[in-house]
Design a protein around this motif. Structure first.
Motif, PDB file in Angstrom:
ATOM      1  N   GLU A   1     -54.504 -19.244  62.811  1.00 17.67           N
ATOM      2  CA  GLU A   1     -55.171 -19.434  61.622  1.00 17.67           C
ATOM      3  C   GLU A   1     -57.046 -18.436  61.557  1.00 17.67           C
TER       4      GLU A   1
ATOM      5  N   ASN B   1     -57.837 -22.611  62.519  1.00 16.23           N
ATOM      6  CA  ASN B   1     -58.159 -22.389  60.718  1.00 16.23           C
ATOM      7  C   ASN B   1     -59.943 -22.303  60.104  1.00 16.23           C
ATOM      8  N   LEU B   2     -60.513 -21.234  61.717  1.00 18.41           N
ATOM      9  CA  LEU B   2     -62.068 -21.057  60.890  1.00 18.41           C
ATOM     10  C   LEU B   2     -62.123 -19.932  60.268  1.00 18.41           C
ATOM     11  N   ASP B   3     -63.630 -19.897  60.143  1.00 15.88           N
ATOM     12  CA  ASP B   3     -63.673 -18.549  59.479  1.00 15.88           C
ATOM     13  C   ASP B   3     -64.707 -18.123  59.325  1.00 15.88           C
TER      14      ASP B   3
ATOM     15  N   ARG C   1     -71.206 -13.863  61.658  1.00 13.41           N
ATOM     16  CA  ARG C   1     -71.714 -14.815  62.560  1.00 13.41           C
ATOM     17  C   ARG C   1     -71.749 -14.098  63.801  1.00 13.41           C
TER      18      ARG C   1
ATOM     19  N   THR D   1     -59.894 -16.644  61.293  1.00 17.77           N
ATOM     20  CA  THR D   1     -60.681 -15.240  60.801  1.00 17.77           C
ATOM     21  C   THR D   1     -61.643 -15.343  61.784  1.00 17.77           C
TER      22      THR D   1
ATOM     23  N   HIS E   1     -63.404 -29.133  68.401  1.00 15.88           N
ATOM     24  CA  HIS E   1     -62.077 -28.791  67.296  1.00 15.88           C
ATOM     25  C   HIS E   1     -62.263 -27.055  67.054  1.00 15.88           C
ATOM     26  N   LEU E   2     -63.905 -27.857  66.619  1.00 11.62           N
ATOM     27  CA  LEU E   2     -63.985 -26.538  66.170  1.00 11.62           C
ATOM     28  C   LEU E   2     -64.427 -24.949  66.893  1.00 11.62           C
ATOM     29  N   LEU E   3     -65.505 -24.895  67.415  1.00  9.13           N
ATOM     30  CA  LEU E   3     -66.651 -24.173  67.833  1.00  9.13           C
ATOM     31  C   LEU E   3     -66.847 -25.076  68.917  1.00  9.13           C
TER      32      LEU E   3
ATOM     33  N   LEU F   1     -73.591 -21.093  67.059  1.00  7.13           N
ATOM     34  CA  LEU F   1     -73.148 -20.755  65.921  1.00  7.13           C
ATOM     35  C   LEU F   1     -74.625 -19.783  65.460  1.00  7.13           C
ATOM     36  N   ILE F   2     -74.525 -18.411  65.395  1.00  8.58           N
ATOM     37  CA  ILE F   2     -75.899 -18.116  64.632  1.00  8.58           C
ATOM     38  C   ILE F   2     -75.208 -17.413  63.667  1.00  8.58           C
ATOM     39  N   ASP F   3     -76.352 -17.352  62.548  1.00  4.58           N
ATOM     40  CA  ASP F   3     -76.193 -16.894  61.169  1.00  4.58           C
ATOM     41  C   ASP F   3     -77.864 -15.432  61.521  1.00  4.58           C
TER      42      ASP F   3
END
Lengths: 466, 83
Positions: A241, A258-260, A264, A243, A286-288, A271-273
């Motif tokens: 789930e 379930n991450l968006d 990025r 994106t 759980h995230l990255l 994680l870089i903007d």
């Protein structure tokens, strides 16, 4: 003609904090290392030899490019001092530069070109001097032109300066957006805007929206949406789930459920903007994540006890067949004990195990192999916690020495049986790494037991195959 | 959540918050849920870029009313202004 690629540490100072341990020349742009674009350009311009010169370490570049035989050219390497200007660099490489025409790229620059354009005649006829110049680098020619003729203007190439994470991101997006691509990009492509690598598994309900580039050993889980404008590196999992659009996921990245990820760049747990340059190192599996690394022996204590119990069961199961078959095969000369040194979980800490080889095509040899008796001694190593009962296919010490456990094979845990054997995947370091990586994230003790039995049964089944 | 006896309208000033993980996020979302159950709200103010990234990553940003500073967030309860 020859090419000299000059790159200084100061040219890519902005990149190092964002991507620690990654040399800019092997930094991927649309899944193709930066140096490959320069090499392709040099070849199209008529170069037969390339020398890469830097005031910093070039180990990663040397390991990747080797002697250039992959491209049919000679690649060599040289060092310079921080204060050396371009004239000093040319002097220090005087023997290399003395023969005829030279093309020199200086700085961390990307040369934009079109693979179908005639670069070679242009470069052969262009007069000596600076061909392209930017604030962070230049492309120049030295020596007398190889051919005489009228030089076509403008130059069939242009210069893109790589001076920030934003410029790196924009360049990747532009390359992805160009139709048809002016560059040779990695991966299989039977339709425009879509390049897919090897071992890409797309679960039911997952969606891929063009334009997209996907590397090798990638899993896109149920309900995940990848694209548009997504660059997915190798050894990546996009979990359920989630994106990923207008984004770049570099190699060895796990995207949780379930991450968006929109606009990025993700690299391991970073994680870089690209718009603001803000980066965040996630310490949350759980995230990255890069990869989780458990306690003792690379396993949690509970998981280790589970593995030890499973090893004990297998020892009891195989004890009598081992006692009967091993001596007979030894007498026949088909059983040869080998002491092997494998890379341990922690870098530099090797594991020594006995792993016999069983030769021959006879009934006894086949039976011993199908019962995995060649792994019998390793079960004791699993019992003592030196290896896991199921995990990664063990890699011999000395191979991939530096990258070993953290970069090439995140989640690496040498084991008696490998997850790849359980899933019946091709057993080699590259192909099995995706399965190993997946279970390193999603595995559980019970699942490990089931997969151990599966791996054992698969080995029996493999012996039945013609 | 004994403070819910006093009010159900909250503002979390995140100006000193540099990092948040999924457990922290879960706690804030839980607070929001409790507030909403008591017909209130939980608004976030002064989010740093890194915390914003995590909220966007986890799709949690759409759950909260987010303001540039705490005073603005507090006033929004009076004026009814939306983020």
């Amino acid at each position: 003609m020859k090419t000299l690629i000059v790159i200084r540490e100061a040219d890519y100072g902005w990149l190092t904090p964002l991507f620690p341990g990654v040399h800019p020349l092997v930094m991927p742009i649309c899944n193709k290392p930066f140096i490959e674009y320069l090499i392709d350009f040099s070849i199209l311009a008529g170069s037969t030899a390339v020398r890469i010169v830097s005031d910093g370490p070039l180990n990663d570049v040397e390991r990747y490019c080797e002697n250039g035989s992959r491209w049919g050219i000679d690649i060599s390497y040289a060092s310079i001092l921080v204060d050396d200007d371009l004239d000093a660099v040319m002097d220090k490489n005087a023997r290399y530069c003395s023969e005829g025409r030279m093309m020199v790229t200086s700085g961390f620059i990307f040369i934009s070109y079109e693979k179908k354009h005639e670069l070679k005649p242009f470069v052969a006829m262009a007069p000596a001097g600076t061909l392209l110049r930017g604030s962070t680098g230049s492309l120049l020619l030295t020596g007398t032109p190889e051919n005489v003729g009228e030089v076509r203007e403008p130059a069939p190439c242009s210069l893109v300066e790589l001076d920030s994470i934003g410029s790196y991101y924009r360049l990747s997006t532009e390359i992805l957006n160009e139709r048809p691509s002016p560059y040779v990009l990695p991966g299989y492509s039977n339709e425009p805007d879509c390049h897919i690598g090897r071992n890409v598994v797309t679960s039911k309900g997952a969606e891929i929206i063009k334009p997209v580039i996907i590397g090798n050993n990638v899993q896109i889980m149920k309900g995940a949406v990848v694209g548009p404008f997504a660059v997915i590196g190798s050894n990546v999992i996009v979990d359920r789930e989630s994106t990923v659009s207008n984004s770049m996921l570099l190699d060895n990245t796990y995207i949780g459920e379930n991450l968006d990820i929109v606009g990025r760049i993700a690299y391991g747990n970073i994680l870089i903007d690209p718009a603001s340059g803000v980066s965040i190192a996630m310490e949350d599996r759980h995230l990255l994540s890069g990869m989780k690394r458990d306690g003792i022996f690379g396993l949690g204590l509970f998981r280790y006890l589970f593995h030890a119990a499973v090893s004990l069961l297998f020892i009891l199961l195989l004890f009598i067949p081992y006692l009967l078959l091993a001596p007979l095969l030894k007498i026949q000369g088909k059983w040869k004990n080998r002491t092997m040194t494998f890379q341990g979980v922690q870098q530099g800490k090797n594991v020594i195990v006995v792993r016999p080889s069983i030769a021959g095509e006879g009934v006894l040899s086949g039976l011993a192999r199908s019962l995995s008796l060649d792994r019998f001694a390793m079960l004791f190593s699993a019992l003592s916690g030196r290896v896991a009962v199921i995990g990664s296919f063990p890699v011999e010490a000395g191979r991939h020495q530096e990258a070993a456990t953290s970069v090439l094979m995140p989640g690496y845990r040498p084991a008696v049986f490998s997850y790849a054997e359980a899933e019946d995947w091709p057993v080699n370091a590259e192909d099995s790494s995706i399965v190993e990586r997946y279970y390193a994230v999603h595995g559980s003790p019970v699942q490990d037991m089931v997969l151990t039995v599966k791996a054992f049964l698969n080995r029996i089944h493999a012996q039945d195959q013609p | 959540m004994s403070c819910l006896k006093e009010t159900s309208q909250f503002v979390f000033d995140c100006s000193s918050l540099d990092f948040i993980d999924s457990s922290g996020l879960g706690t804030i979302v839980s607070c929001l849920r409790k507030s909403l159950e008591h017909n209130g709200d939980l608004k976030l103010a002064s989010l740093g870029p890194q915390v914003t990234m995590v909220l966007e990553l986890t799709k949690a940003k759409r759950l909260f009313a987010i303001f540039s500073d705490a005073a603005e967030a507090v006033n929004s309860y009076v004026t009814g202004r939306k983020a």
